[in-house]
Design an enzyme around this catalytic site. Structure first.
Site, PDB file in Angstrom:
ATOM      1  N   GLY A 161       1.684   2.022 -22.716  1.00 17.44           N
ATOM      2  CA  GLY A 161       2.722   1.246 -22.059  1.00 17.44           C
ATOM      3  C   GLY A 161       3.030   1.800 -20.680  1.00 17.44           C
ATOM      4  O   GLY A 161       2.171   2.408 -20.042  1.00 17.44           O
ATOM      5  N   ASP A 188      -4.274  16.254 -28.931  1.00 20.98           N
ATOM      6  CA  ASP A 188      -4.675  15.551 -27.700  1.00 20.98           C
ATOM      7  C   ASP A 188      -4.339  16.381 -26.460  1.00 20.98           C
ATOM      8  O   ASP A 188      -3.741  15.881 -25.513  1.00 20.98           O
ATOM      9  CB  ASP A 188      -3.996  14.182 -27.629  1.00 20.98           C
ATOM     10  CG  ASP A 188      -4.779  13.192 -26.758  1.00 20.98           C
ATOM     11  OD1 ASP A 188      -5.960  13.464 -26.460  1.00 20.98           O
ATOM     12  OD2 ASP A 188      -4.208  12.157 -26.370  1.00 20.98           O
ATOM     13  N   GLY A 206       4.245   5.315 -13.930  1.00 15.11           N
ATOM     14  CA  GLY A 206       2.851   5.274 -14.364  1.00 15.11           C
ATOM     15  C   GLY A 206       2.610   4.241 -15.425  1.00 15.11           C
ATOM     16  O   GLY A 206       3.543   3.631 -15.960  1.00 15.11           O
ATOM     17  N   GLN A 207       1.335   4.045 -15.723  1.00 15.55           N
ATOM     18  CA  GLN A 207       0.908   3.056 -16.715  1.00 15.55           C
ATOM     19  C   GLN A 207      -0.214   3.656 -17.535  1.00 15.55           C
ATOM     20  O   GLN A 207      -1.108   4.326 -17.002  1.00 15.55           O
ATOM     21  CB  GLN A 207       0.408   1.785 -16.009  1.00 15.55           C
ATOM     22  CG  GLN A 207      -0.174   0.724 -16.926  1.00 15.55           C
ATOM     23  CD  GLN A 207       0.901  -0.074 -17.638  1.00 15.55           C
ATOM     24  OE1 GLN A 207       1.946  -0.359 -17.067  1.00 15.55           O
ATOM     25  NE2 GLN A 207       0.638  -0.437 -18.887  1.00 15.55           N
ATOM     26  N   GLY A 208      -0.172   3.455 -18.846  1.00 13.31           N
ATOM     27  CA  GLY A 208      -1.231   3.947 -19.720  1.00 13.31           C
ATOM     28  C   GLY A 208      -1.485   2.986 -20.855  1.00 13.31           C
ATOM     29  O   GLY A 208      -0.908   1.893 -20.904  1.00 13.31           O
ATOM     30  N   GLY A 209      -2.361   3.389 -21.775  1.00 15.09           N
ATOM     31  CA  GLY A 209      -2.685   2.536 -22.901  1.00 15.09           C
ATOM     32  C   GLY A 209      -1.504   2.321 -23.820  1.00 15.09           C
ATOM     33  O   GLY A 209      -1.427   1.328 -24.544  1.00 15.09           O
ATOM     34  N   VAL A 232       5.793   3.948 -17.897  1.00 16.57           N
ATOM     35  CA  VAL A 232       6.816   4.979 -17.780  1.00 16.57           C
ATOM     36  C   VAL A 232       7.648   4.703 -16.535  1.00 16.57           C
ATOM     37  O   VAL A 232       7.110   4.440 -15.454  1.00 16.57           O
ATOM     38  CB  VAL A 232       6.186   6.389 -17.679  1.00 16.57           C
ATOM     39  CG1 VAL A 232       7.273   7.449 -17.546  1.00 16.57           C
ATOM     40  CG2 VAL A 232       5.331   6.675 -18.898  1.00 16.57           C
ATOM     41  N   LYS A 238       9.564   6.152 -21.427  1.00 17.38           N
ATOM     42  CA  LYS A 238       8.274   5.572 -21.799  1.00 17.38           C
ATOM     43  C   LYS A 238       8.527   4.345 -22.668  1.00 17.38           C
ATOM     44  O   LYS A 238       9.011   4.453 -23.792  1.00 17.38           O
ATOM     45  CB  LYS A 238       7.413   6.598 -22.543  1.00 17.38           C
ATOM     46  CG  LYS A 238       6.060   6.047 -22.982  1.00 17.38           C
ATOM     47  CD  LYS A 238       5.064   7.148 -23.307  1.00 17.38           C
ATOM     48  CE  LYS A 238       5.399   7.901 -24.559  1.00 17.38           C
ATOM     49  NZ  LYS A 238       4.318   8.858 -24.930  1.00 17.38           N
TER      50      LYS A 238
END
Length: 352
Positions: A55, A167, A50-53, A57, A72
């Site tokens: 970085g 969060d 996956g990809q997020g704000g 994984v 991560k």
């Protein structure tokens, strides 16, 4: 030249502070890996999960034993912010609970940072509850809700220091092979003495839609987010739907409350009777999102409600944001005034 020198100096200070902390952490918490180890574990970052704000994984394998992990790799601001990195390592590095994701190890070499977690083969909760096809039975949803509640209750009461996640949302709940939920992503988490229930406004962060409106009560902020999560699990839709901006259904908790009060134990999903567990999750969720923090249950009380029969649960008061279904721009001044009053009342109650 001066700017580059200052930037290098600032980065060097951050790196040194992180390294000092991690040298101490090695004696107490998860294993520290070299960057070459990380590349070997991920087979040169071959399998991206996956990809997020923060970085990317990647899936990895620890030898010996062929233990699967999720790595991560922190990028951008998440990589530069040594405080968030230290927060995540120190917060979950020493936690062992079935409903909290386990940090296996970490890497910090100059500006390259990584976090190594136990691998969750079922992924995050959001891909199931927001699916077009209903993925879980009501019994399974209730068990998942209980697991999340137990994980949060442990963070609030089961550790030497109270841990506030800040969060809680479907994306940050991971599922193992048996669909056991685990609270994850502690980048915004904070540690506090258990006797102090309030925090300065300046340290609070989170995701819009899940963060509590009064913004000062610590554990009750996570309770509010958990309530929003419960309502989303029930309805399979996000708490604020941008596609329903011109509809009375735009603010989902308001729609849920209206259906419950209009029809008693009626129906939310049109054309189908409400299952008793569906009704229970709605009631508990609405209790958790009460606007005044002292009206919300503690996580220990949430667990009791989720374990109890539906016959002993009472309908909660109407949450503040349900009055109009959604908040209009012209009402923002009145909203700000009322939330300020709520914050002041909660702060006064904290000192009584």
């Amino acid at each position: 030249m001066i700017f580059l020198a200052f930037k290098y100096w600032k980065t060097k200070i951050t790196v040194n502070a992180v390294d000092k902390f991690l040298r101490m952490q090695e004696m107490l918490g998860p294993m520290r890996y070299a960057y070459t180890d990380i590349t070997a574990i991920t087979r040169h970052f071959r399998d991206k999960l996956g990809q997020g704000g923060y970085g990317s994984v990647y899936k990895g394998v620890l030898l010996p034993g062929d233990v699967h992990v999720a790595v991560k790799m922190l990028e951008g601001k998440a990589n530069c912010d040594g405080e968030d990195f230290i927060s995540e390592v120190s917060t979950i590095g020493k936690i062992h609970h079935i409903n909290v994701v386990r940090l296996v190890g970490f890497c910090s070499e100059e500006t390259r940072r990584a976090l190594v977690y136990e691998y969750m083969p079922r992924g995050s909760l959001d891909k199931y509850i927001f699916s077009s096809e209903k993925s879980f039975s009501w019994d399974r949803l209730n068990e998942i809700a209980l697991g999340i509640a137990r994980g949060l209750e442990y963070l609030h009461q089961g550790c030497d220091m109270q841990i506030l996640h800040f969060d809680i949302k479907p994306h940050n709940i991971l599922l193992d092979s048996n669909f056991v939920p685990k609270v994850a992503d502690f980048g915004l988490a904070k540690l506090y003495p258990r006797g102090n229930n309030f925090v300065p406004l300046s340290v609070l962060r989170g995701t819009v839609g899940y963060i509590a409106p009064e913004m000062i009560s610590r554990s009750k902020s996570d309770v509010y987010s958990f309530g929003m999560l419960l309502l989303e699990m029930v309805g399979g839709r996000r708490n604020a739907d941008p596609n329903a901006a011109k509809s009375s259904q735009a603010y989902y908790p308001s729609w849920v409350y209206d259906r419950l009060t209009e029809q008693g134990v009626g129906e939310i999903s049109l054309g189908a009777e409400m299952h008793e567990l569906e009704w229970k999750l709605c009631i508990v969720g609405l209790w958790c999102i009460q606007m005044k923090s002292h009206d919300r249950p503690a996580m220990s009380e949430v667990i009791e409600m989720l374990e109890a029969g539906v016959d002993i649960l009472q309908m909660p008061p109407r949450p503040f944001f349900c009055d109009e279904g959604r908040i209009h721009v012209e009402d923002s001044y009145h909203l700000s005034s009322e939330l300020t009053a709520i914050s002041e009342e909660d702060e006064q109650n904290a000192h009584l």
